[in-house]
Scaffold this active site. Structure first.
Site, PDB file in Angstrom:
ATOM      1  N   ASP A 184      -0.246 -16.838   5.702  1.00  0.00           N
ATOM      2  CA  ASP A 184      -1.533 -16.812   4.981  1.00  0.00           C
ATOM      3  C   ASP A 184      -2.007 -18.172   4.522  1.00  0.00           C
ATOM      4  OD1 ASP A 184      -0.340 -13.752   3.654  1.00  0.00           O
ATOM      5  OD2 ASP A 184      -1.697 -14.083   5.324  1.00  0.00           O
ATOM      6  N   ARG A 193       6.121 -15.029  -2.298  1.00  0.00           N
ATOM      7  CA  ARG A 193       5.451 -13.786  -1.856  1.00  0.00           C
ATOM      8  C   ARG A 193       4.644 -14.018  -0.582  1.00  0.00           C
ATOM      9  NH1 ARG A 193       2.934 -15.754  -6.195  1.00  0.00           N
ATOM     10  NH2 ARG A 193       0.885 -16.686  -5.827  1.00  0.00           N
ATOM     11  N   ASN A 194       4.254 -15.279  -0.314  1.00  0.00           N
ATOM     12  CA  ASN A 194       3.459 -15.587   0.878  1.00  0.00           C
ATOM     13  C   ASN A 194       4.285 -16.232   1.977  1.00  0.00           C
ATOM     14  OD1 ASN A 194       1.061 -14.488   0.029  1.00  0.00           O
ATOM     15  ND2 ASN A 194       0.460 -16.325  -1.096  1.00  0.00           N
ATOM     16  N   ASP A 235      -2.015 -21.312  -1.657  1.00  0.00           N
ATOM     17  CA  ASP A 235      -1.334 -20.212  -2.359  1.00  0.00           C
ATOM     18  C   ASP A 235       0.110 -20.103  -1.890  1.00  0.00           C
ATOM     19  OD1 ASP A 235      -2.011 -16.650  -3.003  1.00  0.00           O
ATOM     20  OD2 ASP A 235      -0.736 -18.135  -4.006  1.00  0.00           O
TER      21      ASP A 235
HETATM   22  C1  LIG Z   1      -4.058 -13.221  -1.997  1.00  0.00           C
HETATM   23  S1  LIG Z   1      -4.791 -12.556  -0.623  1.00  0.00           S
HETATM   24  O1  LIG Z   1      -5.319 -13.623   0.205  1.00  0.00           O
HETATM   25  O2  LIG Z   1      -5.769 -11.567  -1.030  1.00  0.00           O
HETATM   26  C2  LIG Z   1      -3.557 -11.743   0.276  1.00  0.00           C
HETATM   27  C3  LIG Z   1      -2.912 -10.658  -0.257  1.00  0.00           C
HETATM   28  C4  LIG Z   1      -1.915  -9.987   0.482  1.00  0.00           C
HETATM   29  C5  LIG Z   1      -1.616 -10.416   1.743  1.00  0.00           C
HETATM   30  C6  LIG Z   1      -0.610  -9.729   2.591  1.00  0.00           C
HETATM   31  O3  LIG Z   1      -0.552 -10.021   3.764  1.00  0.00           O
HETATM   32  N1  LIG Z   1       0.226  -8.787   2.030  1.00  0.00           N
HETATM   33  C7  LIG Z   1       1.142  -8.047   2.724  1.00  0.00           C
HETATM   34  C8  LIG Z   1       1.516  -6.814   2.181  1.00  0.00           C
HETATM   35  C9  LIG Z   1       2.480  -6.069   2.837  1.00  0.00           C
HETATM   36  C10 LIG Z   1       3.066  -6.490   4.006  1.00  0.00           C
HETATM   37  C11 LIG Z   1       2.670  -7.708   4.570  1.00  0.00           C
HETATM   38  C12 LIG Z   1       3.298  -8.192   5.802  1.00  0.00           C
HETATM   39  C13 LIG Z   1       2.701  -9.170   6.576  1.00  0.00           C
HETATM   40  N2  LIG Z   1       3.375  -9.576   7.690  1.00  0.00           N
HETATM   41  C14 LIG Z   1       3.057 -10.529   8.622  1.00  0.00           C
HETATM   42  C15 LIG Z   1       4.086 -10.548   9.500  1.00  0.00           C
HETATM   43  N3  LIG Z   1       5.016  -9.639   9.157  1.00  0.00           N
HETATM   44  C16 LIG Z   1       4.576  -9.045   8.030  1.00  0.00           C
HETATM   45  C17 LIG Z   1       5.147  -8.048   7.211  1.00  0.00           C
HETATM   46  N4  LIG Z   1       6.365  -7.556   7.561  1.00  0.00           N
HETATM   47  C18 LIG Z   1       7.097  -6.558   6.921  1.00  0.00           C
HETATM   48  C19 LIG Z   1       6.775  -6.079   5.650  1.00  0.00           C
HETATM   49  C20 LIG Z   1       7.557  -5.087   5.067  1.00  0.00           C
HETATM   50  C21 LIG Z   1       8.660  -4.567   5.752  1.00  0.00           C
HETATM   51  C22 LIG Z   1       9.457  -3.483   5.131  1.00  0.00           C
HETATM   52  O4  LIG Z   1       8.985  -2.389   5.022  1.00  0.00           O
HETATM   53  N5  LIG Z   1      10.681  -3.747   4.643  1.00  0.00           N
HETATM   54  C23 LIG Z   1      11.475  -2.709   3.974  1.00  0.00           C
HETATM   55  C24 LIG Z   1      12.839  -2.618   4.634  1.00  0.00           C
HETATM   56  O5  LIG Z   1      13.470  -3.909   4.690  1.00  0.00           O
HETATM   57  C25 LIG Z   1      12.669  -4.832   5.441  1.00  0.00           C
HETATM   58  C26 LIG Z   1      11.315  -5.046   4.780  1.00  0.00           C
HETATM   59  C27 LIG Z   1       8.988  -5.035   7.013  1.00  0.00           C
HETATM   60  C28 LIG Z   1       8.207  -6.033   7.596  1.00  0.00           C
HETATM   61  N6  LIG Z   1       4.499  -7.634   6.106  1.00  0.00           N
HETATM   62  C29 LIG Z   1       1.720  -8.495   3.895  1.00  0.00           C
HETATM   63  C30 LIG Z   1      -2.268 -11.556   2.260  1.00  0.00           C
HETATM   64  C31 LIG Z   1      -3.239 -12.207   1.525  1.00  0.00           C
END
Ligand SMILES: CS(=O)(=O)c1ccc(C(=O)Nc2cccc(-c3cn4ccnc4c(Nc4ccc(C(=O)N5CCOCC5)cc4)n3)c2)cc1
Length: 285
Positions: free
Chosen positions: A165, A151-152, A147
């Site tokens: 991921d 986005r990943n 995947d």
């Molecule tokens: C398709 S699936 O397998 O079901 C699947 C679906 C989703 C996921 C997944 O991990 N999603 C996911 C969702 C949200 C955050 C994460 C996610 C995962 N992470 C792993 C390491 N670091 C991060 C991280 N860091 C972030 C995210 C957002 C901000 C933020 O708030 N910002 C706003 C201000 O500017 C800076 C950025 C800051 C750091 N966000 C991962 C993984 C697998």
């Protein structure tokens, strides 16, 4: 008696699986985001290590299989892979604990910084090269992502980009996501052999990498715009590929086109891609 004069049994520490993280050692902080899989929060591990903690909603993944695989994933270590520190699997929901990337997903980063990034071909190309390094490492370890997309991938300090991921898709239970006919299946990143036979390989990751390059050079546009999945499948099977992004040099688009060769064996490996992009970077910057 004080611990120091008691002999330490040779099995000390071995019984506690090192990929198992004790929840007591984790301090959960603000929410980073969420999805159908659950919620992601920032965390501090052992008081000082910044982590991201994915709290997997029950029923979203085959947990026992994933926990088994986590032992392998913790061994995959590379500067352009988001490091899996371990799992908390003794309670539900299980936690997946990884290194923290402070700028969030590459897709959101591209969209948030489009104005400053759009003219900076050198920086955009460097982001693509970093992803190709992480993917060449996975390829060397016969590890398929399944995947790969902007986005990943995640962005850290000093424009560091890492692949996240990898392999997780195998454990997602939602068949809307896993089956190529499902509404959540990443059709726009899938090559013909995946659309027709769900035949994943490092060469199907290379096709997805070409789409990721297109995402980077359009600063986060949706590939094929608002076309429906059925229309995209029809185009891909007929050999119609994504158009060259405006702010993208011909040499870079030539690399994307190689990633979209119809037959997987015609596509370059990540090892070759990494070298080709390094050469393009030299000539362009
Ligand atoms: C398709 S699936 O397998 O079901 C699947 C679906 C989703 C996921 C997944 O991990 N999603 C996911 C969702 C949200 C955050 C994460 C996610 C995962 N992470 C792993 C390491 N670091 C991060 C991280 N860091 C972030 C995210 C957002 C901000 C933020 O708030 N910002 C706003 C201000 O500017 C800076 C950025 C800051 C750091 N966000 C991962 C993984 C697998």
């Amino acid at each position: 008696s004080s611990p120091c004069d008691r002999p330490v049994p040779p099995t000390a520490g071995l019984s506690h699986d090192k990929w198992e993280i004790h929840p007591m050692e984790l301090m959960l902080m603000e929410e980073l985001g969420s999805g159908q899989f659950g919620v992601v929060r920032r965390g501090k591990w052992r008081g000082s290590i910044d982590t991201a903690v994915k709290m997997m909603k029950e029923g979203t993944m085959s947990e026992d299989d994933f926990i088994e695989e986590a032992k392998v994933m913790t061994k995959l270590q590379h500067p352009n892979l988001v490091q899996l520190y371990g799992v908390c699997s003794k309670h539900r929901p299980i936690y997946i604990v990884t290194e923290y990337m402070k700028h969030g997903s590459l897709l959101n980063y591209l969209r948030r910084h489009e104005t400053t990034l759009i003219g900076n071909m050198g920086l955009l190309l460097d982001m693509c090269i970093q992803v190709s390094k992480g993917m060449a490492y996975l390829e060397r370890h016969n590890y398929i992502h399944r995947d790969l997309a902007a986005r990943n991938c995640l962005v850290g300090s000093e424009n560091v980009v890492k692949v996240a991921d990898f392999g997780l898709a195998r454990y997602v239970l939602d068949d809307q996501y896993t089956s190529s006919g499902g509404t959540k299946f990443p059709i726009k990143w899938a090559p013909p052999e995946v659309l027709n036979y769900t035949r994943f390989s490092s060469k199907s990751d290379v096709w997805a990498y070409g789409v990721l390059m297109w995402e980077v050079f359009t600063c986060g546009k949706m590939p094929y715009g608002r076309l429906k999945n059925t229309e995209v499948v029809e185009r891909v099977q007929r050999g119609i590929i994504l158009e060259k992004p405006k702010s993208c040099a011909k040499e870079i688009y030539d690399v994307m086109k190689k990633c979209w060769s119809h037959g997987p064996e015609e596509r370059p490996s990540f090892r070759v891609l990494k070298e080709q992009l390094a050469l393009v970077a030299q000539t362009l910057t």
